[in-house]
Design a protein around this motif. Structure first.
Motif, PDB file in Angstrom:
ATOM      1  N   ALA A   6       0.842  -1.208   0.000  1.00  0.00           N
ATOM      2  CA  ALA A   6       0.000   0.000   0.000  1.00  0.00           C
ATOM      3  C   ALA A   6       0.877   1.258   0.000  1.00  0.00           C
ATOM      4  N   ASP A   7       0.248   2.384  -0.411  1.00  0.00           N
ATOM      5  CA  ASP A   7       1.003   3.641  -0.534  1.00  0.00           C
ATOM      6  C   ASP A   7       1.646   4.072   0.782  1.00  0.00           C
ATOM      7  N   PHE A   8       0.957   3.797   1.926  1.00  0.00           N
ATOM      8  CA  PHE A   8       1.476   4.312   3.203  1.00  0.00           C
ATOM      9  C   PHE A   8       2.844   3.725   3.564  1.00  0.00           C
ATOM     10  N   ILE A   9       3.223   2.616   2.940  1.00  0.00           N
ATOM     11  CA  ILE A   9       4.448   1.924   3.371  1.00  0.00           C
ATOM     12  C   ILE A   9       5.436   1.664   2.229  1.00  0.00           C
ATOM     13  N   LYS A  10       4.924   1.664   0.981  1.00  0.00           N
ATOM     14  CA  LYS A  10       5.776   1.102  -0.079  1.00  0.00           C
ATOM     15  C   LYS A  10       7.078   1.860  -0.351  1.00  0.00           C
ATOM     16  N   ASN A  11       7.096   3.173  -0.065  1.00  0.00           N
ATOM     17  CA  ASN A  11       8.331   3.916  -0.358  1.00  0.00           C
ATOM     18  C   ASN A  11       9.180   4.174   0.888  1.00  0.00           C
TER      19      ASN A  11
END
Ligand code: SF4
Ligand code: SF4
Length: 430
Positions: A6-11
């Motif tokens: 998910a966006d909250f963790i992927k980067n």
């Protein structure tokens, strides 16, 4: 395993590390057979593969519930699953990351959260542990089950720790640092004193850095990861003057395998901290479990043993290898070899890969599962009819002592005692 974080963790650094670990799992299920909680509960969600699946869902943004948290809380972080995994899945790192995220998403109920906070504020501080030892005998009846069991050991600890805590003088050019840690100096200072006496016989002086303390594992594994890393940074600062180029020590010795496994990971855990990354990597590189040092000094130990009179029959010992030693640091058979070389007879211990149920604060937070594992472990350890039980970590030592009929000690204490007896015999003969 395919993932879509998910966006909250992927980067984030954590997200990338978790993603790599998740992708390495091939769902084979080899890990299920060695997982203590799966053996006891029979639920796939209480197995490594099930927990990996739960963490994948969390990282992919699925709703997180207290049930997810419960399955992760029940994991002992024993890492037996890592030992048998054919794909090299770093489950221990994944569960630390997964638990941290789940905690942020669902929080903790007041009682559970307060208990965890209290454990971090007390057990990581040797002064507080010492004061609790005195108070514990009076407050024991008011405590919940897991804590009550721990406090019941204090009477025994007070009497045994008061003997054998004397250190030899600092007299050798070869020097190594030893970590005092948090609960060990209050409960069993004789363990490091025994280590210092054995090393002194081998021409090495052990020294303590006054400002070093808790290795940080306690807070880190209770999801207070920043707090845990602050303990790590404090130890790096305390040790650095001794280990920097031109420093006076050649290694940092751990007598508690639970601390050793963590200090060996300082380099990894602090790798994104620009002020500490390099120093932490150097600290990890110099860190040795005490068994690794004695293995390297095996020739000197053999010469020492050869020079002393022997008893005809060696004492029968059952050795419990802590999970942090055999699975975390992957040190297997080394302590056993040292004990046999010193004349002890090791008895068979079935299911030696299984956790004793101590697992840091697990015995307090998951008392029922912990007690079942303890019962099984004590039965296994006592099944070969030993005279004593030896182990390599203060947490396991206290936990097993609470359930065993036999005396339980750190193996270095037992070796030191034996060398002392042999030296006395030699002295009497002379
Ligand atoms: S043994 Fe390793 S690869 Fe197989 S399911 Fe377990 S963690 Fe995944
Ligand atoms: S760390 Fe231990 S308890 Fe947790 S999943 Fe792996 S084998 Fe099971």
């Amino acid at each position: 395993m395919q993932t879509n974080l998910a966006d909250f963790i992927k980067n984030t650094a954590e997200g990338q590390e978790a993603d790599e670990i998740l992708r390495s799992c091939v769902h084979c299920g080899f890990c299920l057979a060695v997982c203590p909680t799966y053996q006891l509960l029979g639920d796939e969600l209480d197995s490594p593969r099930g927990r990996i699946y739960l963490m994948k869902q969390v990282l992919e943004g699925a709703p997180v519930t207290e049930k997810t948290q419960l399955h992760l809380d029940r994991c002992l972080t024993c890492r037996a699953c890592e030992t048998v995994c054919p794909s090299g899945v770093h489950y221990g790192r994944l569960v630390d990351i997964g638990r941290g995220i789940v905690e942020k998403k669902v929080g903790r109920r007041l009682v559970d959260g307060s208990m965890r906070y209290a454990l971090r504020q007390t057990l990581a501080r040797p002064g507080v542990v010492g004061a609790l030892m005195k108070l514990g005998r009076f407050t024991r009846p008011l405590l919940p089950g897991g804590l009550k069991n721990s406090v019941s050991l204090l009477k025994h600890e007070t009497s045994s720790r008061e003997s054998g805590a004397a250190w030899p003088p600092l007299r050798h050019n070869r020097r190594m640092l030893v970590l005092e840690g948090c609960v060990q100096p209050a409960l069993a200072p004789q363990i490091n004193a025994s280590a210092a006496r054995v090393f002194d016989r081998l021409g090495i002086s052990l020294i303590k850095a006054p400002d070093a303390g808790c290795c940080g594992a306690l807070a880190y594994h209770l999801n207070a990861q920043q707090e845990g890393m602050d303990y790590m940074r404090r130890n790096v600062d305390a040790w650095w003057p001794y280990v920097q180029p031109g420093g006076q020590v050649e290694a940092i010795v751990m007598t508690a395998s639970g601390c050793g496994v963590t200090v060996k990971e300082y380099g990894h855990l602090l790798r994104h901290d620009t002020a500490y990354a390099e120093k932490a990597a150097r600290i990890s590189e110099l860190t040795r479990d005490i068994s690794e040092v004695l293995e390297a000094e095996a020739q000197k130990l053999a010469l020492l043993l050869d020079s002393l009179p022997k008893r005809k029959k060696g004492v029968r010992l059952a050795f419990h290898s802590p999970c942090t030693l055999q699975h975390g640091m992957r040190i297997r058979g080394v302590v056993e070899k040292i004990l046999v070389s010193a004349g002890f007879q090791l008895t068979d211990v079935p299911d030696a890969h299984l956790c004793c149920g101590s697992a840091g604060t697990y015995s307090i937070l998951q008392p029922e599962l912990s007690q079942q594992l303890l019962k099984n472990k004590v039965t296994a350890l006592q099944s070969g009819d030993p005279e004593r039980i030896a182990t390599a970590n203060i947490g396991c030592l206290m936990h097993i002592r609470s359930g065993a009929k036999l005396p339980v000690a750190h193996w270095i204490e037992i070796l030191d005692e034996k060398l002392g007896d042999m030296e006395e015999q030699a002295h009497n003969r002379a």
